[in-house]
Design a protein around this motif. Structure first.
Motif, PDB file in Angstrom:
ATOM      1  N   ARG A  59      -0.779   1.812  -2.327  1.00 32.08           N
ATOM      2  CA  ARG A  59       0.299   2.579  -1.694  1.00 32.08           C
ATOM      3  C   ARG A  59       0.071   2.747  -0.200  1.00 32.08           C
ATOM      4  O   ARG A  59       1.017   2.918   0.558  1.00 32.08           O
ATOM      5  CB  ARG A  59       0.456   3.935  -2.394  1.00 32.08           C
ATOM      6  CG  ARG A  59       1.036   3.794  -3.816  1.00 32.08           C
ATOM      7  CD  ARG A  59       0.972   5.098  -4.576  1.00 32.08           C
ATOM      8  NE  ARG A  59       1.693   6.149  -3.890  1.00 32.08           N
ATOM      9  CZ  ARG A  59       3.005   6.315  -3.957  1.00 32.08           C
ATOM     10  NH1 ARG A  59       3.724   5.503  -4.682  1.00 32.08           N
ATOM     11  NH2 ARG A  59       3.582   7.283  -3.297  1.00 32.08           N
ATOM     12  N   GLY A  63       2.621   1.684   2.661  1.00 28.37           N
ATOM     13  CA  GLY A  63       3.064   2.678   3.638  1.00 28.37           C
ATOM     14  C   GLY A  63       3.535   3.976   3.016  1.00 28.37           C
ATOM     15  O   GLY A  63       4.121   4.804   3.691  1.00 28.37           O
ATOM     16  N   PHE A  64       3.272   4.165   1.717  1.00 29.51           N
ATOM     17  CA  PHE A  64       3.705   5.397   1.056  1.00 29.51           C
ATOM     18  C   PHE A  64       2.646   6.487   1.121  1.00 29.51           C
ATOM     19  O   PHE A  64       2.924   7.643   0.842  1.00 29.51           O
ATOM     20  CB  PHE A  64       4.056   5.131  -0.412  1.00 29.51           C
ATOM     21  CG  PHE A  64       5.167   4.143  -0.574  1.00 29.51           C
ATOM     22  CD1 PHE A  64       6.266   4.180   0.266  1.00 29.51           C
ATOM     23  CD2 PHE A  64       5.114   3.174  -1.556  1.00 29.51           C
ATOM     24  CE1 PHE A  64       7.298   3.269   0.119  1.00 29.51           C
ATOM     25  CE2 PHE A  64       6.130   2.258  -1.704  1.00 29.51           C
ATOM     26  CZ  PHE A  64       7.224   2.308  -0.862  1.00 29.51           C
ATOM     27  N   PRO A  83       5.852   2.658   9.635  1.00 33.12           N
ATOM     28  CA  PRO A  83       6.522   3.250   8.467  1.00 33.12           C
ATOM     29  C   PRO A  83       6.796   2.209   7.380  1.00 33.12           C
ATOM     30  O   PRO A  83       6.894   1.013   7.665  1.00 33.12           O
ATOM     31  CB  PRO A  83       7.831   3.800   9.042  1.00 33.12           C
ATOM     32  CG  PRO A  83       8.037   3.101  10.328  1.00 33.12           C
ATOM     33  CD  PRO A  83       6.691   2.728  10.847  1.00 33.12           C
ATOM     34  N   ALA A  84       6.925   2.701   6.153  1.00 29.49           N
ATOM     35  CA  ALA A  84       7.011   1.819   4.982  1.00 29.49           C
ATOM     36  C   ALA A  84       8.087   0.750   5.114  1.00 29.49           C
ATOM     37  O   ALA A  84       7.877  -0.394   4.714  1.00 29.49           O
ATOM     38  CB  ALA A  84       7.253   2.656   3.731  1.00 29.49           C
ATOM     39  N   HIS A  85       9.245   1.110   5.676  1.00 30.37           N
ATOM     40  CA  HIS A  85      10.334   0.135   5.657  1.00 30.37           C
ATOM     41  C   HIS A  85      10.163  -0.963   6.701  1.00 30.37           C
ATOM     42  O   HIS A  85      10.962  -1.891   6.741  1.00 30.37           O
ATOM     43  CB  HIS A  85      11.690   0.833   5.792  1.00 30.37           C
ATOM     44  CG  HIS A  85      11.876   1.610   7.053  1.00 30.37           C
ATOM     45  ND1 HIS A  85      11.309   2.835   7.253  1.00 30.37           N
ATOM     46  CD2 HIS A  85      12.568   1.329   8.169  1.00 30.37           C
ATOM     47  CE1 HIS A  85      11.651   3.286   8.442  1.00 30.37           C
ATOM     48  NE2 HIS A  85      12.416   2.394   9.014  1.00 30.37           N
ATOM     49  N   ALA A  89       6.253  -5.663   3.197  1.00 32.06           N
ATOM     50  CA  ALA A  89       5.520  -5.796   1.943  1.00 32.06           C
ATOM     51  C   ALA A  89       6.485  -5.552   0.793  1.00 32.06           C
ATOM     52  O   ALA A  89       7.152  -4.533   0.757  1.00 32.06           O
ATOM     53  CB  ALA A  89       4.378  -4.778   1.895  1.00 32.06           C
TER      54      ALA A  89
END
Lengths: 356, 291
Positions: A59, A63-64, A83-85, A89
């Motif tokens: 995770r 990026g969570f 950031p995750a978005h 990935a």
């Protein structure tokens, strides 16, 4: 056919590196300084008991989660604060994560819609990806109309839609029944090899990890125990934990003296470094243990389990230790519970561990 | 009636009897159903009869046709609908992001929010409006020299009393909370948001594109409950001196009894129609994917 066109477009396999990752959740330490590198294009399995931090590590790459300290690198570039978005990935989750309000095709096209790809183009690409996972005819179906295995295939197609540099699989098979799990396992492996995408695969199922991965990273309590190819992990486990977590291991008490260990009346060379104390346990795989019917033997068969071609026999030694041995079924048939036997080991170097 | 239907069922397919569970006769069901039907239908029927059966004139729908011509009907109904629309918009804009954030960020605070949102059920509207009235009187006196004075005047504009919207938002909280909570419980918000984020969606996009569409049923429910609440609310509006629909009904009932009952029957039918429309809408959303 479609796979090859995708192939060309997707090849830019990335190196993934975890450096000294540390993360605490309140009093529990999820990651305790994890260092690990995934090579370009390989399938690296993160294996360990529950709570060992394998999912947290994954995770963090997605990026969570964010590390308390340490960094995550993709192709040498620090992405810890990205950031995750924007991580590039693709991820497949353990629970069914398809958007219930969208058809399979729209689910796969979701990422492309976020990237503002034109409608016709994204539908074409989504259809191509559904073909790739063998669901070309299910584009119009909604998640609740698909079986668990089909849903995970769509999730896989969705994860691949943006041509990510890294594919993350968080126990994607654990909610499926045994048969579907086997076929999907092979399919994921085939796709991963065709696309040549660096893949991290979290699992607690050692069989799954050993059969699919190029390398397996065994984790324990937030740290890496060993990262090696499956055969090496099985044959030459670096620590007693790995030896016992991967495959079945029996411990037989022995005594070390100048590089050899005395066990079951035999004197065998020690494989690797011997621990300091002379009182040790010898670690043996069931297939390496020999059991012979012997009326004068002081070991007794206590149980046997039929595995097909082989039967796993549990033998209790004179001093109470239980040893598991795999015998050809026709031999084991003669050894009922309570039979007197002798146990021996092949003349090969053996692994030893401190006695617990 | 229900009892006789049940007993006839096994005799028609005796061959399947061994497979099916024997059908039990449940006369109590019929009795309870009949009791409930009487309880609900008798007053309703009495209302309808009262409005259409005018002594000396026979059956006439005069009361219903007169509704639309009566002074204040259109303006009060429009006011109520406007208030309802504003209330729904505000309460949803307030609660949806709050509840999603609660679910993702601070699940431990859920009981606290639940209690806070349920408070309006415990505080009687009469106490609530007394408090609001006091503030409305006290405010302008103390704030007469500040720009806030204008605010106090503006929110009490009789054409669109925003103070009622504020009161209704508070009063709708328990219903909206429960409707949204049920909707959010039915889905795995965290996984959906994370899946959307790994597909390249930012936070706002993940909320709008992945969470909201799956909350549609809950949003409709919350909106409907709020609409019903605002259309029927009397105490607060009356005591603050405004005239939305419910207040208008009560006011006309003094002079024109038949007319006011006719309006009540009509508003009941409209509410039912809205409820059915909602059920149809929600039902279609569930079956549509099969097509």
């Amino acid at each position: 056919m479609t796979a090859t066109t995708l192939d060309k477009a997707a090849v830019s396999a990335a190196t993934v590196e975890f450096r000294g990752l540390r993360r605490e959740f309140g009093p529990t330490v999820a990651l305790d300084g994890l260092d690990l590198t995934a090579r370009p294009g390989e399938l690296l399995a993160l294996l360990g008991p529950s709570g060992c931090g394998k999912t947290t590590a994954l995770r963090m790459l997605a990026g969570f989660e964010h590390p308390d300290s340490g960094e995550v690198l993709v192709d040498g570039e620090d992405v810890t604060r990205v950031p995750a978005h924007r991580r590039d990935a693709g991820m497949v989750f353990q629970s069914y994560s398809l958007f219930p309000h969208l058809s399979a095709l729209d689910n796969v096209a979701f990422g492309l819609r976020m990237r503002k790809v034109r409608t016709a183009e994204r539908r074409a690409r989504a259809a191509e990806l559904l073909d790739l996972v063998g669901l070309g005819d299910k584009g119009g179906s909604f998640p609740h109309q698909l079986s668990g295995g089909q849903q995970q295939r769509v999730a896989l197609a969705r994860a691949l839609a943006l041509r990510p540099r890294v594919l993350l699989l968080d126990e994607p098979l654990s909610a499926l029944d045994a048969k579907v799990r086997l076929t999907l396992r092979e399919e994921i492996r085939r796709l991963q090899q065709e696309l040549g995408i660096t893949t991290l695969f979290v699992t607690h199922d050692q069989e799954e990890a050993l059969s699919m991965a190029d390398r397996v990273a065994v984790m324990r309590a937030g740290r890496l125990e060993q990262c090696a190819a499956p055969a090496e992990l099985y044959g030459r486990p670096a620590t007693a934990f790995v030896a016992e977590f991967v495959g079945t291991m029996s411990r037989i008490p022995g005594r070390v003296a100048d590089g050899t260990v005395e066990v079951l009346g035999q004197r065998l060379p020690v494989d690797g470094d011997a621990p300091g104390a002379p009182e040790v346990d010898v670690l043996v795989r069931p297939e390496a243990v020999r059991v012979r019917a012997d009326d004068t033997g002081d070991a007794r068969v206590v149980a046997s389990a039929f595995l097909g071609a082989a039967t796993r026999v549990t033998v209790r030694l004179a001093h109470g230790t239980e040893v598991k041995a795999d015998l050809p079924t026709h031999e084991a048939a003669a050894l009922g519970a309570g039979s007197a036997v002798t146990v021996s080991l092949p003349e090969r170097p053996v692994l030893v561990a401190e006695r617990v | 009636m229900a009892g006789s239907m049940n007993t006839s069922a096994p005799s028609t397919n005796t061959s399947a009897r061994g497979l099916n569970k024997p059908v039990r006769v449940r006369p109590w069901r019929g009795v309870v159903l009949a009791g409930a039907a009487l309880y609900f239908l008798v007053p309703l029927a009495a209302s309808v009869i009262f409005t259409v059966d005018v002594p000396g004139e026979g059956v006439t729908f005069d009361a219903y046709t007169r509704i639309f011509g009566t002074d204040g009907f259109v303006s009060s109904l429009l006011l109520s609908l406007e208030l309802a629309a504003a209330t729904i918009a505000i309460v949803l804009l307030l609660m949806v992001p709050a509840m999603v954030a609660l679910r993702l960020g601070a699940p431990k605070l859920r009981p606290v929010v639940e209690v806070v949102c349920s408070l309006p059920l415990v505080v009687p509207p009469i106490a609530f409006v007394a408090g609001i009235g006091t503030v409305l009187k006290w405010g302008p006196e103390h704030l007469s020299r500040t720009p806030l004075f204008q605010t106090f005047t503006a929110i009490q504009n009789p054409d669109f009393p925003f103070v009622l919207v504020l009161a209704y938002v508070v009063m709708a909280l328990p219903f909206v909370y429960r409707a949204l909570d049920a909707g959010l419980r039915a889905m795995d918000v965290r996984t959906l948001v994370e899946a959307a984020r790994s597909c390249g969606a930012g936070w706002p996009q993940a909320l709008v594109q992945a969470v909201l569409p799956n909350l549609r049923g809950a949003l409709l429910n919350a909106s409907f409950l709020t609409l019903a609440l605002v259309l029927g609310e009397f105490t607060v509006a009356q005591l603050l001196g405004f005239q939305p629909f419910a207040v208008w009904i009560v006011n006309v009932s003094g002079s024109q009894a038949q007319l006011s009952v006719a309006v009540s029957v009509l508003s009941l039918l409209v509410t039912w129609a809205l409820l059915l429309a909602l059920a149809g809408f929600g039902g279609r959303s569930r079956t549509a994917p099969r097509g």
